[in-house]
Design a protein around this motif. Sequence first.
Motif, mmCIF file in Angstrom:
data_model
loop_
_atom_site.group_PDB
_atom_site.id
_atom_site.type_symbol
_atom_site.label_atom_id
_atom_site.label_comp_id
_atom_site.label_asym_id
_atom_site.label_seq_id
_atom_site.Cartn_x
_atom_site.Cartn_y
_atom_site.Cartn_z
ATOM 1 N N ARG A 255 0.837 -1.207 0.000
ATOM 2 C CA ARG A 255 0.000 0.000 0.000
ATOM 3 C C ARG A 255 0.867 1.250 0.000
ATOM 4 N NH1 ARG A 255 -4.259 0.775 4.171
ATOM 5 N NH2 ARG A 255 -2.460 0.508 5.503
ATOM 6 N N LEU A 256 1.915 1.280 0.814
ATOM 7 C CA LEU A 256 2.789 2.444 0.858
ATOM 8 C C LEU A 256 3.536 2.618 -0.460
ATOM 9 C CD1 LEU A 256 3.995 4.875 2.231
ATOM 10 C CD2 LEU A 256 5.570 3.353 3.442
ATOM 11 N N ARG B 39 -5.477 1.128 -9.468
ATOM 12 C CA ARG B 39 -6.011 -0.239 -9.406
ATOM 13 C C ARG B 39 -5.142 -1.121 -8.510
ATOM 14 N NH1 ARG B 39 -7.556 -2.330 -15.178
ATOM 15 N NH2 ARG B 39 -8.753 -3.765 -13.923
ATOM 16 N N ALA B 40 -3.814 -0.967 -8.610
ATOM 17 C CA ALA B 40 -2.907 -1.758 -7.770
ATOM 18 C C ALA B 40 -3.082 -1.403 -6.298
ATOM 19 C CB ALA B 40 -1.462 -1.540 -8.210
ATOM 20 N N ALA B 41 -3.258 -0.125 -5.995
ATOM 21 C CA ALA B 41 -3.456 0.293 -4.604
ATOM 22 C C ALA B 41 -4.753 -0.276 -4.041
ATOM 23 C CB ALA B 41 -3.460 1.825 -4.507
ATOM 24 N N LEU B 42 -5.796 -0.259 -4.821
ATOM 25 C CA LEU B 42 -7.069 -0.829 -4.369
ATOM 26 C C LEU B 42 -6.926 -2.332 -4.124
ATOM 27 C CD1 LEU B 42 -9.495 1.154 -6.686
ATOM 28 C CD2 LEU B 42 -9.313 1.366 -4.186
ATOM 29 N N ARG B 43 -6.237 -3.021 -5.026
ATOM 30 C CA ARG B 43 -6.005 -4.467 -4.839
ATOM 31 C C ARG B 43 -5.191 -4.734 -3.583
ATOM 32 N NH1 ARG B 43 -4.999 -4.378 -10.376
ATOM 33 N NH2 ARG B 43 -2.762 -4.481 -9.979
ATOM 34 N N ALA B 44 -4.293 -3.802 -3.240
ATOM 35 C CA ALA B 44 -3.453 -3.967 -2.040
ATOM 36 C C ALA B 44 -4.197 -3.594 -0.763
ATOM 37 C CB ALA B 44 -2.190 -3.113 -2.178
#
Length: 162
Positions: free
Chosen positions: A45-46, A69-74
């Motif tokens: 996330r960071l 999208r990657a942050a939401l998945r994380a």
Amino acid sequence: MNGPTQAQADRRVFVDKQSPRAYQALTRTAEEVRAVAADAGLDRRLVELVNLRVSHINGCAYCLHVHTRAALRAGESTQRLGVLPAWRDTELFSARERAALALAEATTNPADVAGQQDAYAAARQALTDDEISAVVWVAITINAFNRVSIMSKHPVRPIPAQ
């Protein structure tokens, strides 16, 4: 002999496709940097917050699309993603996250010497040496990808509503 048409002149070269070996080397660098970040204890996330903040500064629509999208998945929240450009004006981010974001901004704008010194001082208070190094490498790497996507004008295509 006539010059190129306006459409031909406006068409960008996708430098990742035109020079695939260079792009593959950048991709391998990104993979190694993700491993360095994980080894340093930075959660995904960071890392994605750093990727997004740098992409905001650079105005890279394609990287914003990919890393949101990657942050939401994380597991990142839509609230924090929505206020990320104004992270200094909210209490939603921890001291560690704030230090990482400031350091990422300083890496993206290295000519701002005073900002760089302030960011580094804050990072020294909240992050280990390994974390500082990892954040700087994440910022350097996403800056490179931003430039590839901006100069190539990679498109962001609509995603159907779910």
